[in-house]
Design a protein around this motif. Structure first.
Motif, PDB file in Angstrom:
ATOM      1  N   ASP A   1       0.833  -1.212   0.000  1.00 59.79           N
ATOM      2  CA  ASP A   1       0.000   0.000   0.000  1.00 59.79           C
ATOM      3  C   ASP A   1       0.866   1.260   0.000  1.00 59.79           C
ATOM      4  N   GLY A   2       1.958   1.192  -0.780  1.00 59.80           N
ATOM      5  CA  GLY A   2       2.823   2.358  -0.948  1.00 59.80           C
ATOM      6  C   GLY A   2       3.926   2.501   0.072  1.00 59.80           C
ATOM      7  N   THR A   3       3.945   1.674   1.111  1.00 66.10           N
ATOM      8  CA  THR A   3       4.944   1.805   2.178  1.00 66.10           C
ATOM      9  C   THR A   3       5.967   0.663   2.083  1.00 66.10           C
ATOM     10  N   PRO A   4       7.275   0.960   2.130  1.00 68.43           N
ATOM     11  CA  PRO A   4       8.281  -0.106   2.099  1.00 68.43           C
ATOM     12  C   PRO A   4       8.136  -1.019   3.330  1.00 68.43           C
ATOM     13  N   VAL A   5       8.171  -2.325   3.112  1.00 66.74           N
ATOM     14  CA  VAL A   5       8.022  -3.284   4.213  1.00 66.74           C
ATOM     15  C   VAL A   5       9.006  -4.427   4.035  1.00 66.74           C
ATOM     16  N   ARG A   6       9.331  -5.071   5.138  1.00 71.21           N
ATOM     17  CA  ARG A   6      10.113  -6.307   5.114  1.00 71.21           C
ATOM     18  C   ARG A   6       9.259  -7.484   5.573  1.00 71.21           C
ATOM     19  N   ASP A   7       8.292  -7.191   6.462  1.00 73.33           N
ATOM     20  CA  ASP A   7       7.493  -8.251   7.074  1.00 73.33           C
ATOM     21  C   ASP A   7       6.201  -7.602   7.559  1.00 73.33           C
ATOM     22  N   ALA A   8       5.042  -8.033   7.030  1.00 73.53           N
ATOM     23  CA  ALA A   8       3.791  -7.359   7.394  1.00 73.53           C
ATOM     24  C   ALA A   8       2.606  -8.293   7.179  1.00 73.53           C
ATOM     25  N   ASP A   9       1.555  -8.084   7.987  1.00 75.13           N
ATOM     26  CA  ASP A   9       0.299  -8.823   7.808  1.00 75.13           C
ATOM     27  C   ASP A   9      -0.439  -8.280   6.592  1.00 75.13           C
ATOM     28  N   LEU A  10      -1.166  -9.175   5.902  1.00 77.66           N
ATOM     29  CA  LEU A  10      -1.938  -8.786   4.731  1.00 77.66           C
ATOM     30  C   LEU A  10      -3.414  -8.707   5.076  1.00 77.66           C
ATOM     31  N   VAL A  11      -4.081  -7.681   4.591  1.00 77.53           N
ATOM     32  CA  VAL A  11      -5.518  -7.510   4.792  1.00 77.53           C
ATOM     33  C   VAL A  11      -6.180  -7.575   3.414  1.00 77.53           C
ATOM     34  N   PRO A  12      -7.486  -7.910   3.361  1.00 81.39           N
ATOM     35  CA  PRO A  12      -8.172  -7.964   2.071  1.00 81.39           C
ATOM     36  C   PRO A  12      -8.036  -6.648   1.308  1.00 81.39           C
ATOM     37  N   GLY A  13      -7.708  -6.757   0.021  1.00 81.53           N
ATOM     38  CA  GLY A  13      -7.564  -5.581  -0.818  1.00 81.53           C
ATOM     39  C   GLY A  13      -6.196  -4.938  -0.773  1.00 81.53           C
ATOM     40  N   ALA A  14      -5.248  -5.517  -0.024  1.00 80.84           N
ATOM     41  CA  ALA A  14      -3.906  -4.942   0.064  1.00 80.84           C
ATOM     42  C   ALA A  14      -3.230  -4.966  -1.307  1.00 80.84           C
ATOM     43  N   ILE A  15      -2.444  -3.903  -1.607  1.00 81.36           N
ATOM     44  CA  ILE A  15      -1.738  -3.789  -2.884  1.00 81.36           C
ATOM     45  C   ILE A  15      -0.238  -3.950  -2.644  1.00 81.36           C
ATOM     46  N   LEU A  16       0.359  -4.969  -3.282  1.00 82.48           N
ATOM     47  CA  LEU A  16       1.797  -5.205  -3.208  1.00 82.48           C
ATOM     48  C   LEU A  16       2.434  -4.616  -4.463  1.00 82.48           C
ATOM     49  N   THR A  17       3.589  -3.955  -4.286  1.00 79.30           N
ATOM     50  CA  THR A  17       4.338  -3.442  -5.424  1.00 79.30           C
ATOM     51  C   THR A  17       5.714  -4.085  -5.433  1.00 79.30           C
ATOM     52  N   LEU A  18       5.986  -4.841  -6.479  1.00 78.11           N
ATOM     53  CA  LEU A  18       7.267  -5.520  -6.672  1.00 78.11           C
ATOM     54  C   LEU A  18       7.835  -5.017  -7.989  1.00 78.11           C
ATOM     55  N   GLY A  19       8.913  -4.240  -7.950  1.00 81.40           N
ATOM     56  CA  GLY A  19       9.440  -3.659  -9.164  1.00 81.40           C
ATOM     57  C   GLY A  19       8.392  -2.755  -9.796  1.00 81.40           C
ATOM     58  N   MET A  20       7.997  -3.068 -11.042  1.00 75.89           N
ATOM     59  CA  MET A  20       6.968  -2.304 -11.732  1.00 75.89           C
ATOM     60  C   MET A  20       5.635  -3.039 -11.759  1.00 75.89           C
ATOM     61  N   THR A  21       5.522  -4.114 -10.976  1.00 78.66           N
ATOM     62  CA  THR A  21       4.317  -4.940 -10.969  1.00 78.66           C
ATOM     63  C   THR A  21       3.503  -4.683  -9.703  1.00 78.66           C
ATOM     64  N   GLN A  22       2.184  -4.555  -9.882  1.00 76.56           N
ATOM     65  CA  GLN A  22       1.279  -4.412  -8.735  1.00 76.56           C
ATOM     66  C   GLN A  22       0.426  -5.679  -8.604  1.00 76.56           C
ATOM     67  N   ILE A  23       0.227  -6.097  -7.338  1.00 77.31           N
ATOM     68  CA  ILE A  23      -0.536  -7.318  -7.052  1.00 77.31           C
ATOM     69  C   ILE A  23      -1.539  -7.010  -5.954  1.00 77.31           C
ATOM     70  N   ARG A  24      -2.817  -7.294  -6.225  1.00 72.74           N
ATOM     71  CA  ARG A  24      -3.843  -7.126  -5.198  1.00 72.74           C
ATOM     72  C   ARG A  24      -4.076  -8.475  -4.515  1.00 72.74           C
ATOM     73  N   PHE A  25      -4.099  -8.447  -3.162  1.00 74.19           N
ATOM     74  CA  PHE A  25      -4.303  -9.665  -2.362  1.00 74.19           C
ATOM     75  C   PHE A  25      -5.718  -9.698  -1.791  1.00 74.19           C
ATOM     76  N   ASP A  26      -6.385 -10.883  -1.874  1.00 71.23           N
ATOM     77  CA  ASP A  26      -7.673 -11.109  -1.219  1.00 71.23           C
ATOM     78  C   ASP A  26      -7.757 -12.557  -0.748  1.00 71.23           C
ATOM     79  N   PRO A  27      -8.289 -12.791   0.461  1.00 73.34           N
ATOM     80  CA  PRO A  27      -8.529 -14.181   0.902  1.00 73.34           C
ATOM     81  C   PRO A  27      -9.495 -14.864  -0.060  1.00 73.34           C
TER      82      PRO A  27
END
Length: 471
Positions: free
Chosen positions: A97-123
């Motif tokens: 969700d725009g913030t640099p992280v090393r280790d974090a819990d995921l919530v529904p609708g969370a957006i991961l950014t890896l390089g130039m790729t975006q990934i939305r997470f949902d249970p």
């Protein structure tokens, strides 16, 4: 088979108790990822496993072609609190969700950014039907009780998936056979099936035996060894008695499971492995977690599905088919009389299927006749070369009225039947040869004697049966 309209059995850290009439559906816990990569159409993938890795490496469960993504960039893992994102020391980092992280819990609708790729997470939990398996056997497992039919159905369901499995239950109840059946029903059946007993190896050597070692890595390491993980590459690894694994080695095991790679002791080389892991134990792992002797994250990584196998005493319907199956494998020409079967059914079987196997193989090995009767069924402790003292017979009074013979009470323990040293050695030879498929070198190793000594003993006892055909 189970039936009902209640909520489905969860697959995950909770344990399925077989044959308890729960229901006919299983809840698969998973998640859905919607991927938006530059120059590629959007796509959605679903996972029903405790953990995945995302990266550029083809060995990752989700492979990205983004040049800014590391070979193993992040992992998503199931935990007691939900799903967790871990950065795997990536080169360009990870944003949640725009913030640099090393280790974090995921919530529904969370957006991961890896390089130039975006990934939305949902249970993405969903239930699937538990389909009954026809017949009284399943890839070597024998049983017609509700518990065994339940086991067959669960193994059939999970065999086609990459889910890790924990088999729980008392010693001797058939956990290794269930693990082997799972392997043979899976796409990995053509690969190796390796058993690693966490409780039978010297504590100082567990790490080297599990992950491998190079020559000179420690005192006595005369050569290199692949270890259990590399030996099971492309197949299934059974971690038997996982509850005995030392606490200080558990992080290394967790890392190997997460990254699908091992580092042999004394080596700088990382070795990639493709292994499906099944764990087994008679211990209460959740209690061990509470007591601080077993890692919670390792439990959740192993427990894609946890099955509690019942003792033999709770599935008496399986006793007769099991006994006849074991006898047919040990001595095809022999049969059990009705009285012998009654004697088996009257026993409580504290040692479960393993004890039954020992009793049947002992009777098959020591009985000359193809008919195994009640006198050939030896239960309990056998005292080598010792005949129990017999109480003197009482002399009846001539005036005493005649009466029927006095029978022992029904709950009296069975009389101990002696076995001579000759019988014990002959049984050990036959059992080892049978277990080794007639291979003398392997049988000698099982007995802890030299191959020459085995040959001499075979000649002494006149062993020329089919056990001796394969060299």
């Amino acid at each position: 088979m189970t039936s009902g309209n209640s909520s489905p059995n969860p697959v995950g850290p909770s344990t399925v108790r077989l044959g308890h009439g729960r229901n006919s559906r299983v809840l698969l816990r998973g998640f859905r990822l919607e991927i938006l990569a530059p120059g590629q159409p959007p796509r959605t993938v679903r996972f029903n496993v405790p953990a995945i890795r995302i990266g550029a490496d083809p060995a990752c469960e989700l492979v990205l072609s983004d040049p800014a993504v590391s070979r193993a960039h992040v992992s998503i893992e199931q935990t007691p609190r939900g799903h967790r994102l871990r950065d795997l020391e990536s080169t360009n980092g990870t944003r949640l969700d725009g913030t640099p992280v090393r280790d974090a819990d995921l919530v529904p609708g969370a957006i991961l950014t890896l390089g130039m790729t975006q990934i939305r997470f949902d249970p993405d939990d969903h239930s699937v039907p538990l389909v009954p398996v026809q017949g009284d056997s399943y890839h070597g497992l024998i049983g017609r009780s509700p518990a065994m039919r339940d086991l067959f159905a669960h193994l059939e369901l999970v065999a086609a998936t990459p889910l890790s499995v924990i088999l729980l239950g008392p010693t001797g109840c058939g956990k290794e056979m269930a693990a082997r059946a799972l392997h043979e029903a899976s796409p990995r059946a053509g690969g190796p099936f390796v058993v690693f007993d966490c409780g039978s190896i010297d504590r100082e050597l567990v790490g080297a035996s599990l992950f491998g070692h190079r020559e000179g890595a420690y005192t006595g390491a005369a050569g290199s060894r692949k270890g259990a993980f590399q030996s099971a590459h492309g197949g299934t690894l059974l971690l038997d008695e996982i509850g005995e694994l030392p606490l200080d080695l558990q992080p290394r095991l967790l890392r190997a499971l997460e990254r699908r790679e091992v580092q042999p002791l004394g080596s700088d080389q990382i070795v990639r492995v493709d292994v499906r892991v099944v764990a087994a134990t008679h211990r209460d792992l959740e209690a061990m977690v509470a007591g601080g002797t077993f890692r919670e994250d390792l439990l959740y990584r192993l427990a894609g599905l946890s099955l509690m196998m019942p003792p033999l005493a709770r599935r008496r319907e399986d006793l007769e088919p099991l006994a006849r199956h074991i006898l047919a494998r040990s001595r095809p020409d022999a049969r059990l009389t009705v009285e012998a079967m009654d004697r088996l059914e009257s026993h409580s079987w504290p040692g479960n299927v393993r004890e039954l196997k020992n009793v049947i193989e002992r009777a098959a090995g020591l009985t000359r006749s193809p008919v195994i009767d009640v006198a050939d069924i030896r239960l309990g402790t056998i005292h080598l070369g010792h005949t129990p003292p017999r109480a003197p017979a009482a002399t009846p009074s001539p005036d005493a009225p005649a009466g029927p013979p006095v029978s022992p009470p029904p709950d009296a323990p069975p009389a101990v039947v002696p076995m001579t040293l000759h019988e014990a050695e002959l049984l050990a030879l036959r059992t080892a040869l049978r277990a080794a498929g007639g291979n003398k070198s392997q049988a000698a190793r099982l007995l802890g004697i030299a191959r020459k000594t085995l040959r001499e003993k075979m000649e002494r006892y006149g062993l020329t049966s089919s056990d001796d055909r394969k060299d």
